[in-house]
Structures are given as structure tokens and as C-alpha cells.
Design an enzyme around this catalytic site. Structure first.
Site, PDB file in Angstrom:
ATOM      1  CD  GLU A 259     -51.701 -26.221 -79.313  1.00  0.00           C
ATOM      2  OE1 GLU A 259     -50.573 -25.828 -79.676  1.00  0.00           O
ATOM      3  OE2 GLU A 259     -51.967 -26.515 -78.146  1.00  0.00           O
ATOM      4  N   PRO A 260     -53.673 -25.510 -85.157  1.00  0.00           N
ATOM      5  CG  PRO A 260     -55.414 -25.771 -86.702  1.00  0.00           C
ATOM      6  CD  PRO A 260     -55.024 -26.077 -85.281  1.00  0.00           C
ATOM      7  NE  ARG A 262     -46.220 -21.410 -90.950  1.00  0.00           N
ATOM      8  CZ  ARG A 262     -45.310 -20.447 -90.702  1.00  0.00           C
ATOM      9  NH1 ARG A 262     -45.178 -19.449 -91.534  1.00  0.00           N
ATOM     10  NH2 ARG A 262     -44.549 -20.506 -89.626  1.00  0.00           N
ATOM     11  NE  ARG A 298     -43.905 -15.609 -91.848  1.00  0.00           N
ATOM     12  CZ  ARG A 298     -43.398 -16.371 -92.786  1.00  0.00           C
ATOM     13  NH1 ARG A 298     -43.425 -15.998 -94.037  1.00  0.00           N
ATOM     14  NH2 ARG A 298     -42.876 -17.534 -92.480  1.00  0.00           N
ATOM     15  CB  CYS A 327     -34.198   4.543 -91.199  1.00  0.00           C
ATOM     16  SG  CYS A 327     -35.090   5.918 -91.877  1.00  0.00           S
ATOM     17  CD  GLU A 328     -33.454  -1.325 -88.673  1.00  0.00           C
ATOM     18  OE1 GLU A 328     -32.534  -2.137 -88.855  1.00  0.00           O
ATOM     19  OE2 GLU A 328     -33.852  -0.974 -87.568  1.00  0.00           O
ATOM     20  CE1 TYR A 356     -47.579 -17.194 -85.810  1.00  0.00           C
ATOM     21  CE2 TYR A 356     -47.562 -18.469 -87.847  1.00  0.00           C
ATOM     22  CZ  TYR A 356     -47.772 -18.399 -86.486  1.00  0.00           C
ATOM     23  OH  TYR A 356     -48.174 -19.510 -85.812  1.00  0.00           O
TER      24      TYR A 356
HETATM   25  N1  LLP Z   1     -48.999 -24.195 -80.939  1.00  0.00           N
HETATM   26  C1  LLP Z   1     -47.895 -23.697 -80.360  1.00  0.00           C
HETATM   27  C2  LLP Z   1     -47.532 -24.115 -79.012  1.00  0.00           C
HETATM   28  C3  LLP Z   1     -47.082 -22.792 -81.066  1.00  0.00           C
HETATM   29  O1  LLP Z   1     -45.976 -22.318 -80.507  1.00  0.00           O
HETATM   30  C4  LLP Z   1     -47.447 -22.395 -82.369  1.00  0.00           C
HETATM   31  C5  LLP Z   1     -46.644 -21.432 -83.140  1.00  0.00           C
HETATM   32  C6  LLP Z   1     -48.626 -22.933 -82.932  1.00  0.00           C
HETATM   33  C7  LLP Z   1     -49.370 -23.842 -82.179  1.00  0.00           C
HETATM   34  C8  LLP Z   1     -49.088 -22.593 -84.310  1.00  0.00           C
HETATM   35  O2  LLP Z   1     -48.163 -22.983 -85.243  1.00  0.00           O
HETATM   36  P1  LLP Z   1     -48.518 -22.942 -86.806  1.00  0.00           P
HETATM   37  O3  LLP Z   1     -49.630 -23.928 -87.033  1.00  0.00           O
HETATM   38  O4  LLP Z   1     -48.943 -21.569 -87.137  1.00  0.00           O
HETATM   39  O5  LLP Z   1     -47.262 -23.327 -87.469  1.00  0.00           O
HETATM   40  N2  LLP Z   1     -43.672 -16.115 -86.657  1.00  0.00           N
HETATM   41  C9  LLP Z   1     -43.260 -17.341 -87.301  1.00  0.00           C
HETATM   42  C10 LLP Z   1     -44.027 -18.535 -86.764  1.00  0.00           C
HETATM   43  C11 LLP Z   1     -43.959 -18.676 -85.262  1.00  0.00           C
HETATM   44  C12 LLP Z   1     -44.735 -19.837 -84.745  1.00  0.00           C
HETATM   45  C13 LLP Z   1     -44.817 -19.814 -83.264  1.00  0.00           C
HETATM   46  N3  LLP Z   1     -45.591 -20.874 -82.684  1.00  0.00           N
HETATM   47  C14 LLP Z   1     -43.413 -17.175 -88.807  1.00  0.00           C
HETATM   48  O6  LLP Z   1     -43.791 -16.100 -89.265  1.00  0.00           O
HETATM   49  O7  LLP Z   1     -43.094 -18.088 -89.575  1.00  0.00           O
END
Ligand code: LLP
Length: 402
Positions: A259-260, A262, A298, A327-328, A356
Site C-alpha cells: 500500500e504505497p 508517499r 508537514r 496567525c500562529e 500528505y
Molecule cells: N497503509 C496504511 C494502513 C497506512 O496507515 C498508511 C499511511 C499507508 C498505507 C501509506 O503509507 P506511506 O506509504 O505513504 O508511508 N501524514 C504523514 C504520514 C501519515 C501516514 C499515515 N498512514 C506525513 O505527512 O508524513
């Protein structure tokens, strides 16, 4: 080379720009790493849920990992086949479970015993069988930022091994449930392979012990989490990643689901913002820009680093905080960043903003969300128009008693 000045001129700032060709090459690289094995890449929609982005991946054969029924709807709308859609999340409302069962998606990823019982009851009441997987929390430290670390018992995600086993036994005996998969996701922006391998080993062992109980699972869902380079991080190569996972699956005939989020979108994205003013408070230098924490949270939330490109500017750099109009004091895009002297309307490009970024945006301070633009084969096209004041107040206006 992307002509950011032309894009900023045409679409105005603040603006998100996504390189769709780069997204495609990342998708292909990961797909290639699992070549020859049964695998499904299910794009984590939350990373960047713009419909055009989701459709872009759908066209390449991607599935979708969704964490709300809204995301499931986006995936279906963009042409992701229902048999490639997964619905995860620690807190699903009844209506969401109902809709997921009706939509006949690949499986619902269950994160607690209580949730399993809800899914069972709802499926039974509809005379349907719900396909499920259980999210296992392997209690492994992924060595990433605490806010995006999910694989420890201290985190709210998943269930421990013993509970998982009980849940599978329950599911096997429930006529309205069909256990088909097992899932773990220990965190995001992972740059160390060993916690991933260790988790996969733990989960694969559980799969083997379930097989001994005649519970045969088809999908080994390894979540997302593959890290990317924002600054100088050493990242995990897709091939090493795939090999580490596959090496734990000896003797098991399973489809690997990944489940990619990022990895596919972060470095395809740029956030464009224009300089409003330079200012100083005593010795401290600030560059005030038109983008803010409501556009890209972020840096404020995780102290995240985004490389900043001061396009075409030369001259001696000195440290400045790049701050927005919100305003923070927590509203900053970068702290102590070396920048040459900036002038009104100079353009700054923040890199690695495709994951994100927009999706975590808000209307805080009654700021409309940015526009989004796709770049594909040299062409730029708008994929979300800038949010207007009228749109921001649309749900409130009718309640005004004048
Ligand atoms: N699968 C599940 C169950 C997840 O919770 C997530 C991300 C992903 C896949 C995808 O993960 P990735 O491949 O994108 O790392 N907002 C944060 C990241 C939160 C990730 C939440 N879950 C940031 O900006 O770094």
C-alpha cells in the site's frame, strides 16, 4: 526542467504541481520489484487523493488502499476495480461498513475484536459474506517519527498476535465472515529495512499457525511506509524491500499486497509560493510568503524538512524562517533556511510536497485551498481549481440570521 515561473504565472500561487510521469516511474519501479510473484500494489489514497492522481494510478493497474468510505468512493469513481480496493482504519462507522460490503470490495481490514463483531453483525443482517483481513500490530519499533509510527502496542493501530488469532478463529466460524488476508503497517517514511523484515516474519509465522488450523489466507498485506529522500535520508531500494518480504514467505502461496503512498507521490510534488515581504525582528530574519500551514502542514506538525528552491536567485544566503500569513507562531514552511535576499513576488518552490501536502490542508484563517496542476508529457493541466471564498462559506451561509 519544469518551468515553474510559467506555471506560477498561469495558475497563480500558492500552487501544487505534480509530475505525473515521475509518479508513473515510481509505480513501475515498485511493480518491477515484485515481478514474477503474485502481487497487488494498492495506492494509499490518503497520500494524495486528487481524483486525477487516483485515476492516473488506476490506469496503471493500481488498486486502492482506503481509510474512509469517501476514499472508497473516490477509488471506484476513478476506475479502480472493486476487487482491488481495501478499506482500512481503526474507526469505521456502521454506514461505512454497510457501503463497503455492498460495494463488494476486496476486503475490509479489521483493527479490533469489537469491529470484527460489527462487521459480522452487519453482514449477517444483509445476508452477505464480508471478506476481511486483520491488522496485526507486531509491536516493532519502526524507527520513524512518533506521529507516523504505528506498529507498537502503544499505538492505536491493529491488534496483538493473540487477539488476531482469536479473531481469525471467530471469523472462520462465522457464516457471514470470510477471512482472506492479513495486514500489518508499522509506520510511514521507513528508511530501515530490518523492522519491516522482522514484522513480516512475525506475521508470516502467524499465517503458518493459522494454516495449521485450516484457516488459509490469500493476501499478505504489508501496508505502505516505504520512505523517500527529503534531505539526505538513505532510502530502501524497492528490490531489497520486495526481497526482504518475499524471503519471509517461503512455503506460503500468497499474493503480496503493498500500500504505497508517499513512495509514489512525495517526490513528484512541488509546492509553489510567492514572497510577500522580507522582515526582521531584531536579529531574526523572516521571509513572509503567500503559502502557509493550512496549505502544507508537514513542517509545523512533524518539523518536516522540504527542500526550498529560490528560483533564479543568486547572492549570499543567510538563514531565514519562511513563514506564512496564518496567525500562529507554528506557521512556518522552513526554519533557519539559507536564502538570498528575496523581493516581492519572487518564487519559492518547496520540493517533495506530493504526499500528505494538499490532502492535509484546511481552510484555517478562511484561506481557500490551493489549486493543483498535473504535468504529463510536457503538458500542464489544472486538476483542482483554487477554492473560492464562496465555497469556503457555502455550508454556513444558510444559517445566517440577518
Ligand atoms: N497503509 C496504511 C494502513 C497506512 O496507515 C498508511 C499511511 C499507508 C498505507 C501509506 O503509507 P506511506 O506509504 O505513504 O508511508 N501524514 C504523514 C504520514 C501519515 C501516514 C499515515 N498512514 C506525513 O505527512 O508524513
Amino acid at each position: 526542467m519544469i518551468d515553474f515561473h510559467a506555471l506560477a504565472e498561469k495558475f497563480e500561487t500558492p500552487l501544487y504541481v505534480y509530475d505525473f510521469d515521475y509518479m508513473a516511474s515510481q509505480f513501475e519501479a515498485l511493480k518491477e520489484a515484485f515481478r514474477g510473484r503474485k502481487s497487488l500494489l494498492a495506492y494509499a489514497v490518503k497520500a494524495n487523493s486528487n481524483l486525477s492522481v487516483v485515476r492516473h494510478f488506476a490506469k496503471m493497474g493500481s488498486g486502492a488502499d482506503c481509510v474512509s468510505i469517501g476514499e472508497v468512493r473516490r477509488a471506484l469513481m476513478c476506475g479502480v476495480p472493486k476487487y482491488r480496493i481495501i478499506f482500512s482504519g481503526v474507526g469505521k462507522r456502521d454506514e461505512e461498513i454497510v457501503e463497503a460490503i455492498d460495494a463488494d470490495i476486496l476486503y475490509i481490514n479489521v483493527e479490533s475484536e469489537a469491529e470484527l463483531m460489527r462487521v459480522e453483525t452487519i453482514a449477517a443482517s444483509k445476508n452477505k459474506v464480508a471478506r476481511i483481513s486483520v491488522r496485526v500490530n507486531p509491536n516493532i519499533d519502526p524507527q520513524t517519527h512518533p506521529y507516523i509510527s504505528t506498529g507498537l502496542h502503544a499505538n492505536k493501530f491493529g491488534v496483538d498476535l493473540e487477539s488476531a488469532k482469536r479473531m481469525y478463529i471467530r471469523a472462520k466460524n462465522a457464516p457471514s465472515l470470510e477471512p482472506v488476508g492479513i495486514h500489518f503497517h508499522i509506520g510511514s517514511q521507513l528508511t530501515q529495512l530490518s523492522p519491516i523484515r522482522e514484522s513480516a516474519e512475525i506475521v508470516a509465522d502467524l499465517v503458518r499457525s493459522l494454516a495449521a488450523l485450516k484457516i488459509e489466507l490469500k493476501f499478505f498485506d504489508i501496508g505502505g511506509g516505504l520512505g523517500v529522500r527529503y534531505k539526505e535520508e538513505q532510502t530502501i531500494a524497492p528490490y531489497e524491500y520486495a526481497q526482504a518480504i518475499l524471503s519471509t514467505l517461503t512455503g506460503l502461496d500468497m499474493t503480496v499486497v503493498c500500500e504505497p503512498g508517499r513512495f509514489l507521490t512525495a517526490n513528484a510534488g512541488y509546492f509553489l509560493t510567492k514572497v510577500l515581504y522580507e522582515k526582521r525582528n531584531g536579529d531574526k530574519r523572516f521571509v513572509v510568503v503567500d503559502g502557509a500551514m493550512n496549505d502544507l502542514i508537514r513542517p509545523s506538525l512533524y518539523n518536516a524538512y522540504h527542500h526550498v528552491n529560490a528560483l533564479g536567485k543568486t547572492g549570499e544566503a543567510s538563514a531565514a524562517d519562511i513563514v506564512g500569513p496564518v496567525c500562529e507562531s507554528g506557521d512556518f514552511l522552513a526554519k533557519s533556511y539559507p536564502l538570498p535576499m528575496m523581493a516581492h513576488n519572487d518564487l519559492l518552490v518547496l520540493e517533495s510536497a506530493g504526499a500528505y501536502g494538499f490532502g492535509m490542508g484546511s481552510n484555517y484563517n478562511t484561506r481557500g485551498r490551493s489549486a493543483e496542476v498535473a504535468l504529463e508529457r510536457g503538458e500542464a493541466r489544472l486538476i483542482r481549481r483554487r477554492e473560492s471564498y464562496e465555497e469556503i462559506i457555502a455550508n454556513e451561509k444558510e444559517f445566517l440570521e440577518l
